[in-house]
Design a protein around this motif. Structure first.
Motif, short mmCIF file in Angstrom:
data_model
loop_
_atom_site.label_atom_id
_atom_site.label_comp_id
_atom_site.label_asym_id
_atom_site.label_seq_id
_atom_site.Cartn_x
_atom_site.Cartn_y
_atom_site.Cartn_z
N PHE A 23 -0.59 73.50 69.45
CA PHE A 23 -1.13 74.74 70.01
C PHE A 23 -0.31 75.19 71.22
O PHE A 23 -0.01 76.37 71.38
CB PHE A 23 -2.59 74.57 70.40
N GLN A 24 0.05 74.24 72.07
CA GLN A 24 0.83 74.58 73.25
C GLN A 24 2.20 75.12 72.86
O GLN A 24 2.69 76.10 73.45
CB GLN A 24 0.98 73.36 74.15
N THR A 25 2.82 74.50 71.86
CA THR A 25 4.12 74.99 71.38
C THR A 25 4.00 76.43 70.88
O THR A 25 4.82 77.29 71.21
CB THR A 25 4.64 74.09 70.24
N PHE A 26 2.97 76.67 70.09
CA PHE A 26 2.73 78.02 69.58
C PHE A 26 2.52 79.01 70.73
O PHE A 26 3.15 80.08 70.78
CB PHE A 26 1.51 78.03 68.67
N ALA A 27 1.65 78.65 71.67
CA ALA A 27 1.33 79.57 72.76
C ALA A 27 2.57 79.90 73.59
O ALA A 27 2.81 81.06 73.93
CB ALA A 27 0.25 78.95 73.64
#
Length: 293
Positions: free
Chosen positions: A210-214
């Motif tokens: 999720f952090q990578t996506f964000a």
């Protein structure tokens, strides 16, 4: 029927017993709803979209920490924190659970973080740490400290960038409900795009993913907001605002500011924005700096 089932937190069975039998039957409470409902349009662009600071532990840990160590503290806290330990807040949210998990909820306690909690009860899933760390903390603190120091054009950029960041998150979550590929393109032509493969309905369930996506959405939002057209003074204010340890050392920080200032002096002309004044290098530095948070 399916809509009714998502409101059920546990099931149990009982038999007729004598009136003097006082032992209550145990009921296992738990619910795991991977379907992410859309946020209300009225919350988009606001810091509580990510998290509502209801928990005492958040306030005690984050609000009172020294400035020199706040960012590392926030990141560590968001990663290890168990929001269910605050029984008072958990009870408050559970009493409003139906409103908090409804699509486009306008409940005053709604946030992406709280919505996740109310959809994942007793199943071992934790809300993405991004919601509390970069999301709420950076949005509220960094934005509040930076906003007064920006020009009118810079203030407009900050408001727009915040909105685009959240629109991109909503778009990614919505796509992940439909399939295994998330494709995000800039709101304005030419500002970039990216694609990620994420198992259907599991984007929120893996903190690192999720952090990578964000973070991949950040440059798109900053460019769509108009960062490339800000005056050099705004770019300098943006790059100097966060905590010094983000740069690794005081020397690195000073070198970055000096390089940016030199770029403006040597390339700049009497133009109103960063692109026409030839400070593309400074714009790139700001984008890289913001995207590395």
């Amino acid at each position: 029927m399916a809509e009714q089932e998502q409101h059920v937190l546990g099931e149990g069975s009982a038999i007729l017993t004598p009136t003097d039998h006082k032992v209550r039957p145990a009921v296992q409470v738990g619910r795991c709803i991977k379907e992410v409902p859309p946020a209300a349009a009225s919350i988009i662009g606001k810091c509580p979209y990510y998290y509502q600071p209801l928990h005492g532990e958040y306030l005690e840990t984050v609000e009172k920490v020294s400035v020199s160590s706040v960012w590392e503290t926030v990141k560590a806290f968001a990663t290890s924190w168990d929001p269910w330990k605050d029984k008072e807040v958990a009870r408050r949210l559970l009493h409003r659970r139906e409103q908090l998990i409804a699509p486009e909820s306008t409940d005053s306690d709604w946030s992406r973080h709280g919505n996740f909690m109310m959809r994942h009860i007793g199943c071992g899933h934790k809300p993405p740490s991004y919601y509390v760390s970069y999301g709420y903390y950076y949005c509220s603190h960094y934005g509040a400290e930076l906003f007064p120091n920006l020009s009118a054009k810079g203030k407009a950029w900050l408001v727009l960038a915040r909105r685009y960041l959240q629109l991109n998150l909503e778009d990614g979550l919505r796509q992940n409900m439909r399939g295994d590929v998330v494709q995000i393109a800039s709101q304005k032509p030419g500002n970039g795009a990216f694609s990620m493969t994420v198992r259907k309905r599991e984007l929120e369930l893996n903190d690192e993913t999720f952090q990578t996506f964000a973070f991949k959405t950040h440059p798109l939002a900053y460019l769509d907001g108009g960062i490339a057209y800000l005056p050099p003074a705004d770019l300098i204010n943006i790059i100097r605002q966060p905590n010094l340890q983000e740069w690794g050392s005081q020397g690195t920080y000073e070198q970055a500011i000096a390089t940016g200032t030199s770029s403006i002096k040597t390339r700049g002309r009497d133009a109103a924005d960063a692109v026409s004044s030839g400070t593309e290098d400074l714009v790139n530095r700001v984008l890289g700096f913001l995207a590395a948070k």
